[in-house]
Design a protein around this motif. Structure first.
Motif, mmCIF file in Angstrom:
data_model
loop_
_atom_site.group_PDB
_atom_site.id
_atom_site.type_symbol
_atom_site.label_atom_id
_atom_site.label_comp_id
_atom_site.label_asym_id
_atom_site.label_seq_id
_atom_site.Cartn_x
_atom_site.Cartn_y
_atom_site.Cartn_z
ATOM 1 N N SER A 34 0.846 -1.194 0.000
ATOM 2 C CA SER A 34 0.000 0.000 0.000
ATOM 3 C C SER A 34 0.877 1.239 0.000
ATOM 4 O O SER A 34 2.014 1.202 0.498
ATOM 5 C CB SER A 34 -0.919 0.016 1.232
ATOM 6 N N GLU A 35 0.370 2.312 -0.566
ATOM 7 C CA GLU A 35 1.139 3.560 -0.573
ATOM 8 C C GLU A 35 1.404 4.025 0.853
ATOM 9 O O GLU A 35 2.459 4.588 1.145
ATOM 10 C CB GLU A 35 0.380 4.633 -1.360
ATOM 11 N N LYS A 36 0.445 3.782 1.750
ATOM 12 C CA LYS A 36 0.624 4.173 3.147
ATOM 13 C C LYS A 36 1.790 3.416 3.773
ATOM 14 O O LYS A 36 2.642 4.000 4.451
ATOM 15 C CB LYS A 36 -0.657 3.906 3.939
ATOM 16 N N LYS A 46 3.659 10.514 -0.284
ATOM 17 C CA LYS A 46 3.176 9.613 -1.319
ATOM 18 C C LYS A 46 3.529 10.087 -2.731
ATOM 19 O O LYS A 46 3.539 9.277 -3.661
ATOM 20 C CB LYS A 46 1.658 9.447 -1.199
ATOM 21 N N THR A 47 3.851 11.362 -2.895
ATOM 22 C CA THR A 47 4.113 11.897 -4.240
ATOM 23 C C THR A 47 5.312 11.221 -4.916
ATOM 24 O O THR A 47 5.191 10.699 -6.027
ATOM 25 C CB THR A 47 4.315 13.417 -4.196
ATOM 26 N N PRO A 48 6.501 11.193 -4.286
ATOM 27 C CA PRO A 48 7.626 10.497 -4.943
ATOM 28 C C PRO A 48 7.399 8.994 -5.031
ATOM 29 O O PRO A 48 7.878 8.354 -5.965
ATOM 30 C CB PRO A 48 8.820 10.830 -4.038
ATOM 31 N N ILE A 49 6.660 8.431 -4.093
ATOM 32 C CA ILE A 49 6.380 6.998 -4.118
ATOM 33 C C ILE A 49 5.501 6.655 -5.312
ATOM 34 O O ILE A 49 5.738 5.661 -6.014
ATOM 35 C CB ILE A 49 5.734 6.549 -2.793
ATOM 36 N N ARG A 50 4.478 7.461 -5.574
ATOM 37 C CA ARG A 50 3.617 7.216 -6.726
ATOM 38 C C ARG A 50 4.401 7.297 -8.022
ATOM 39 O O ARG A 50 4.188 6.512 -8.945
ATOM 40 C CB ARG A 50 2.471 8.232 -6.735
ATOM 41 N N SER A 65 -3.425 -1.336 -9.255
ATOM 42 C CA SER A 65 -4.854 -1.592 -9.393
ATOM 43 C C SER A 65 -5.635 -0.621 -8.524
ATOM 44 O O SER A 65 -5.329 -0.488 -7.331
ATOM 45 C CB SER A 65 -5.186 -3.032 -8.985
ATOM 46 N N PRO A 66 -6.645 0.084 -9.093
ATOM 47 C CA PRO A 66 -7.440 1.037 -8.301
ATOM 48 C C PRO A 66 -8.111 0.384 -7.103
ATOM 49 O O PRO A 66 -8.290 0.999 -6.063
ATOM 50 C CB PRO A 66 -8.481 1.543 -9.310
ATOM 51 N N LYS A 67 -8.466 -0.905 -7.223
ATOM 52 C CA LYS A 67 -9.180 -1.597 -6.155
ATOM 53 C C LYS A 67 -8.249 -2.346 -5.207
ATOM 54 O O LYS A 67 -8.492 -2.426 -4.013
ATOM 55 C CB LYS A 67 -10.191 -2.575 -6.753
ATOM 56 N N GLN A 68 -7.186 -2.914 -5.748
ATOM 57 C CA GLN A 68 -6.312 -3.752 -4.936
ATOM 58 C C GLN A 68 -5.047 -3.061 -4.457
ATOM 59 O O GLN A 68 -4.359 -3.560 -3.572
ATOM 60 C CB GLN A 68 -5.931 -5.004 -5.727
ATOM 61 N N GLY A 69 -4.700 -1.931 -5.047
ATOM 62 C CA GLY A 69 -3.477 -1.231 -4.674
ATOM 63 C C GLY A 69 -2.299 -1.678 -5.511
ATOM 64 O O GLY A 69 -2.422 -1.879 -6.721
ATOM 65 N N VAL A 70 -1.171 -1.879 -4.869
ATOM 66 C CA VAL A 70 0.071 -2.234 -5.561
ATOM 67 C C VAL A 70 0.345 -3.719 -5.378
ATOM 68 O O VAL A 70 0.352 -4.221 -4.256
ATOM 69 C CB VAL A 70 1.257 -1.419 -5.008
#
Length: 213
Positions: A34-36, A46-50, A65-70
């Motif tokens: 997860s981005e978190k 989260k900006t550099p991570i994305r 995935s919009p629903k599942q994350g990374v």
């Protein structure tokens, strides 16, 4: 300008940190991130991570995935064989061109790499050996002094690390055979028979198919 440079640096740091955990097998195929979690782990927003995740998705190391994350991507057998077919084309061409034409500095680089390979085997350090294996083959490609070839090799090297790690984890006895074949290729490059060097390189690369299939 200073803020822009900082943002780029953070993006690159995030990219390298996530990529290294994937290619060393710490984060294996199918794992959800997860981005978190990544933000907390790496201590950045989260900006550099994305931005790093977008780059990793383009490389095929993660799926967003919009629903599942990374999701860390699985490396399919088909993809593994495709990588080795590309390696076969790149490296047999390179060794044919380089045999009997390289200087002492080139061989000093190979010899230093091979000495470190032997140390990694003695320490049973597969992760280190895999990286040194990658470097050995990259040194050969670099000998062409052809930016296009070097760029292609660079693009596949991270997936290459994943494949080689899988190979050695399946058969750790392969380490001794691998370094012996590296030495044979090194000595053939110093000789005068390009076809011998090509044959040794081809056998070295194609051996992996016997393990993976």
């Amino acid at each position: 300008m200073e803020k822009l440079q900082t943002a780029v640096t953070l993006r690159d740091q995030a990219f390298e940190a996530i990529k290294n955990r994937i290619v060393t097998g710490e984060w294996q195929g199918g794992m959800f991130l997860s981005e978190k979690l990544l933000s907390e782990l790496l201590g950045m927003s989260k900006t550099p991570i994305r931005s790093a995740l977008d780059r990793l998705e383009m490389m095929g190391l993660v799926k967003l995935s919009p629903k599942q994350g990374v999701i860390v991507q699985e490396v399919s057998l088909k993809k593994i064989l495709e990588i080795y077919e590309l390696r076969l084309s790149l490296e047999t061409y390179a060794v044919r061109r380089l045999t009997g034409k390289m200087d002492a500095a080139f061989f000093a680089g190979l010899d230093d790499n091979l000495a470190h390979q032997a140390e990694a085997i003695a320490e049973e350090d597969i992760i280190r050996y895999v990286e040194l294996d990658r470097q050995f083959h990259a040194l050969i490609i670099a000998g062409l002094d052809n930016e296009e070839y070097t760029e292609v090799m660079s693009r596949i090297q991270d997936k290459f690390l994943l494949v080689v790690r899988t190979t050695f984890n399946r058969n750790q006895k392969r380490l001794a055979g691998s370094i012996e074949e590296h030495w044979q290729i090194r000595h053939a490059l110093a000789g005068t028979d390009p076809e011998l060097t090509v044959l040794l390189t081809q056998r070295h690369i194609e051996y992996v198919k016997k393990i993976m299939l």
